[in-house]
Design a protein around this motif. Structure first.
Motif, PDB file in Angstrom:
ATOM      1  N   THR A  33      -1.599   4.996  -7.642  1.00 57.42           N
ATOM      2  CA  THR A  33      -1.794   4.760  -6.219  1.00 57.42           C
ATOM      3  C   THR A  33      -2.453   3.403  -6.009  1.00 57.42           C
ATOM      4  O   THR A  33      -3.338   3.003  -6.755  1.00 57.42           O
ATOM      5  CB  THR A  33      -2.669   5.863  -5.592  1.00 57.42           C
ATOM      6  OG1 THR A  33      -3.931   5.890  -6.255  1.00 57.42           O
ATOM      7  CG2 THR A  33      -1.997   7.217  -5.716  1.00 57.42           C
ATOM      8  N   VAL A  34      -1.970   2.706  -4.988  1.00 56.08           N
ATOM      9  CA  VAL A  34      -2.487   1.383  -4.644  1.00 56.08           C
ATOM     10  C   VAL A  34      -2.707   1.342  -3.136  1.00 56.08           C
ATOM     11  O   VAL A  34      -1.863   1.825  -2.370  1.00 56.08           O
ATOM     12  CB  VAL A  34      -1.506   0.265  -5.055  1.00 56.08           C
ATOM     13  CG1 VAL A  34      -2.038  -1.101  -4.637  1.00 56.08           C
ATOM     14  CG2 VAL A  34      -1.251   0.296  -6.550  1.00 56.08           C
ATOM     15  N   ASP A  35      -3.810   0.773  -2.707  1.00 55.50           N
ATOM     16  CA  ASP A  35      -4.128   0.674  -1.285  1.00 55.50           C
ATOM     17  C   ASP A  35      -4.022  -0.784  -0.857  1.00 55.50           C
ATOM     18  O   ASP A  35      -4.793  -1.628  -1.292  1.00 55.50           O
ATOM     19  CB  ASP A  35      -5.532   1.203  -1.028  1.00 55.50           C
ATOM     20  CG  ASP A  35      -5.841   1.336   0.470  1.00 55.50           C
ATOM     21  OD1 ASP A  35      -5.098   0.737   1.289  1.00 55.50           O
ATOM     22  OD2 ASP A  35      -6.807   2.035   0.813  1.00 55.50           O
ATOM     23  N   VAL A  36      -3.018  -1.067  -0.009  1.00 50.73           N
ATOM     24  CA  VAL A  36      -2.853  -2.433   0.515  1.00 50.73           C
ATOM     25  C   VAL A  36      -3.008  -2.424   2.029  1.00 50.73           C
ATOM     26  O   VAL A  36      -2.574  -3.367   2.702  1.00 50.73           O
ATOM     27  CB  VAL A  36      -1.478  -3.017   0.122  1.00 50.73           C
ATOM     28  CG1 VAL A  36      -1.340  -3.130  -1.388  1.00 50.73           C
ATOM     29  CG2 VAL A  36      -0.333  -2.183   0.704  1.00 50.73           C
ATOM     30  N   ALA A  46       3.094  -4.245  -0.033  1.00 48.84           N
ATOM     31  CA  ALA A  46       3.633  -3.080  -0.725  1.00 48.84           C
ATOM     32  C   ALA A  46       4.919  -3.439  -1.454  1.00 48.84           C
ATOM     33  O   ALA A  46       5.125  -3.051  -2.614  1.00 48.84           O
ATOM     34  CB  ALA A  46       3.890  -1.952   0.276  1.00 48.84           C
ATOM     35  N   ARG A  49       4.150  -5.390  -4.591  1.00 54.25           N
ATOM     36  CA  ARG A  49       3.600  -4.543  -5.651  1.00 54.25           C
ATOM     37  C   ARG A  49       4.682  -3.679  -6.279  1.00 54.25           C
ATOM     38  O   ARG A  49       4.705  -3.475  -7.507  1.00 54.25           O
ATOM     39  CB  ARG A  49       2.496  -3.658  -5.067  1.00 54.25           C
ATOM     40  CG  ARG A  49       1.825  -2.753  -6.075  1.00 54.25           C
ATOM     41  CD  ARG A  49       1.116  -3.565  -7.147  1.00 54.25           C
ATOM     42  NE  ARG A  49       0.524  -2.709  -8.158  1.00 54.25           N
ATOM     43  CZ  ARG A  49       1.196  -2.175  -9.183  1.00 54.25           C
ATOM     44  NH1 ARG A  49       2.500  -2.431  -9.311  1.00 54.25           N
ATOM     45  NH2 ARG A  49       0.576  -1.414 -10.074  1.00 54.25           N
ATOM     46  N   VAL A  71       2.018   3.654  -2.499  1.00 48.92           N
ATOM     47  CA  VAL A  71       1.289   2.528  -1.918  1.00 48.92           C
ATOM     48  C   VAL A  71       0.819   2.907  -0.523  1.00 48.92           C
ATOM     49  O   VAL A  71       1.632   3.226   0.358  1.00 48.92           O
ATOM     50  CB  VAL A  71       2.164   1.261  -1.865  1.00 48.92           C
ATOM     51  CG1 VAL A  71       1.338   0.076  -1.364  1.00 48.92           C
ATOM     52  CG2 VAL A  71       2.754   0.952  -3.229  1.00 48.92           C
ATOM     53  N   THR A  73      -0.266   2.049   2.958  1.00 50.96           N
ATOM     54  CA  THR A  73      -0.078   0.883   3.827  1.00 50.96           C
ATOM     55  C   THR A  73      -0.781   0.989   5.169  1.00 50.96           C
ATOM     56  O   THR A  73      -0.812   0.018   5.938  1.00 50.96           O
ATOM     57  CB  THR A  73       1.424   0.651   4.081  1.00 50.96           C
ATOM     58  OG1 THR A  73       1.994   1.839   4.642  1.00 50.96           O
ATOM     59  CG2 THR A  73       2.153   0.312   2.784  1.00 50.96           C
TER      60      THR A  73
END
Length: 203
Positions: A33-36, A46, A49, A71, A73
């Motif tokens: 998981t990635v928070d942008v 996003a 990435r 991701v 967003t």
């Protein structure tokens, strides 16, 4: 979902120029998981990435044939990437997997039982393919497709379905081509006459 999608639990090895597959067991589920959401343009961040993730090579010899990325967003918005080697999925099967994930998610959210998948067991599919390869249907199928698909190697009598000047891209990769891509990390498209995404499929 992973347990019922047996293709995602395969590993592949090459011997004497032939790529062979065997069950590698249920793969571990890894969802990065990635928070942008704080980026000036979350969707662009996003996409960047996701593209970076899809550029990373996989190793089918160890069963590393798929990846998942979520991701964040916005407050209630996400982008989900599912990346697969073409040796185990194509654009159609990737869509079917996404639908199956949605069915699981909907059932969990509603408290209802997960509906049966209806997917055929891997061993049944292999047995059916082996039977076909040993039958007269193999030669009949080969003759049909060689006379129907666009010219791939200048075979006489083959029909061209698209203009010669139109770029051709593949929507499926043979196991050998997918194996080569996995070893080199290349996602360049091969050419056989139909549209393709890349060496991995992302959604």
């Amino acid at each position: 979902m992973l347990a019922e999608t047996e293709a995602l639990g395969m590993c592949f090895a090459e011997a004497d120029g032939v790529v062979r597959q065997r069950p590698a067991g249920r793969p571990p589920f890894r969802l990065e998981t990635v928070d942008v959401s704080g980026a000036p343009d979350p969707l662009a961040a996003a996409e960047a990435r996701i593209r970076a993730e899809l550029d990373q090579p996989m190793d089918p010899a160890t069963g590393d044939v798929h990846r998942q990325l979520l991701v964040h967003t916005g407050p209630e918005s996400f982008c989900w990437m599912q990346g697969y080697l073409h040796i185990v999925t194509d654009g159609v099967s990737g869509t079917l997997i996404a639908r199956r994930v949605a069915a699981h998610y909907s059932a969990l959210m509603s408290g209802e039982p997960v509906p049966p998948s209806g997917a055929a067991p891997w061993r049944e599919i292999v047995a059916e393919e082996e039977a076909c390869l040993a039958s007269d249907a193999r030669d009949a199928d080969r003759a049909f497709w060689r006379g129907t698909l666009p010219v791939a190697q200048g075979e006489p009598g083959a029909k061209r379905l698209v203009p010669a000047e139109q770029p051709l891209r593949a929507d499926r990769c043979c196991a050998r081509e997918a194996w080569k891509r996995a070893k080199t990390g290349s996602v360049d498209d091969s050419v056989d006459g139909s549209p393709e995404t890349t060496g991995t499929t992302g959604t």
